[in-house]
Enzyme design. Structure first.
Site, PDB file in Angstrom:
ATOM      1  N   ASP A 260      59.320 -10.420  25.269  1.00  0.00           N
ATOM      2  CA  ASP A 260      59.046  -9.518  26.312  1.00  0.00           C
ATOM      3  C   ASP A 260      59.046  -7.850  26.048  1.00  0.00           C
ATOM      4  OD1 ASP A 260      59.417 -11.285  28.823  1.00  0.00           O
ATOM      5  OD2 ASP A 260      61.139 -11.585  28.198  1.00  0.00           O
TER       6      ASP A 260
ATOM      7  N   ASP B 210      60.094 -10.496  19.026  1.00  0.00           N
ATOM      8  CA  ASP B 210      60.538 -10.502  20.370  1.00  0.00           C
ATOM      9  C   ASP B 210      59.355 -10.650  21.296  1.00  0.00           C
ATOM     10  OD1 ASP B 210      62.524 -10.267  22.765  1.00  0.00           O
ATOM     11  OD2 ASP B 210      61.640  -8.529  22.691  1.00  0.00           O
TER      12      ASP B 210
END
Length: 252
Positions: free
Chosen positions: A12, A10
């Site tokens: 953020d 991922d």
């Protein structure tokens, strides 16, 4: 690495220190709109958006529209869907999503973006071990942000919000984004790990049948650690420093 051939990250909160700005942008958006929305019962005062609990439980890791829908549902607020052409505002789901995008973009222009200090060493170690890497994000900004942080060259594939829209991929906790990243890497989920900090993302990795799902708990919050495990994380770590060892099964 015991059959592990790829890792999907991922973006953020895992690679880039942008999670706090997303939380602040959601708070500014929702707090600005709450007084304009009818309360669920007469005489109620709108409770401000909780940038910790509600951010984590309702919007973190999700596409903007899904985040708006989740928050509205939790607050028993009904809005019309609107259309993608709606300007930023509070009157429709699309308008609220556009408002959040406007606020977040303004924050990025002011503050820029940085990578966490543990990211490059972990990616370099995985490259040394010939592990293919991909970055995934529901945000349309992901590629430009990774480029500005000088990270994009570490990844063999990138799936972002623009790809999700073009391919009509559902957002997390559906595993579609992760599965598309694995497809682009040419490595099946059974030989791929997922690294996530959001509950919806960990659940997506678990649903997708990935070999290993690592939950990242950068605040080292015991409640978040338990929640990540409950949503499907095989292991929860406070940073990426032990990631290569964890993927080799050397961490308890």
């Amino acid at each position: 690495m015991n059959g592990l051939r790829a890792v999907v990250f991922d973006t953020d909160g895992v690679l880039l220190a942008t999670a706090d700005r997303h939380a602040a942008a959601w708070k500014e958006t929702f707090d600005g709109c709450l007084p304009e929305w009818p309360p669920p019962y007469a005489g109620a005062r709108p409770r401000p958006f909780d940038a910790d609990r509600e951010y984590r439980d309702l919007v973190d890791g999700k596409a903007r529209l899904d985040g708006v829908r989740a928050f509205l549902a939790a607050r028993h607020i009904d809005l019309p869907p609107g259309t993608p052409e709606d300007p930023p505002g509070c009157s429709t789901i699309h308008a609220v999503a556009a408002r959040k995008e406007e606020v977040f973009t303004a924050m990025l222009r002011t503050d820029g973006v940085r990578a966490y200090e543990d990211v490059r060493p972990a990616l370099e170690e995985l490259r040394r071990k010939a592990i293919r890497c991909a970055a995934v994000s529901a945000s349309r900004h992901a590629r430009s942000l990774l480029e500005s942080a000088d990270l994009v060259g570490y990844f063999d594939a990138l799936v972002d919000g623009q790809d999700a829209a073009a391919l009509t991929l559902p957002g997390k906790p559906d595993p579609a984004l992760f599965l598309e990243a694995a497809r682009r890497l040419g490595v099946p989920p059974a030989h791929t790990a997922v690294v996530e900090d959001a509950l919806a993302g960990v659940e997506a990795g678990h649903r997708g049948g990935f070999r290993f799902v690592l939950g990242l708990n950068r605040e080292d919050d015991p409640h978040m650690r338990d929640a990540l495990a409950a949503h499907g994380a095989d292991l929860v770590l406070p940073d990426l420093g032990r990631l290569p060892d964890a993927l080799e099964g050397e961490c308890p």
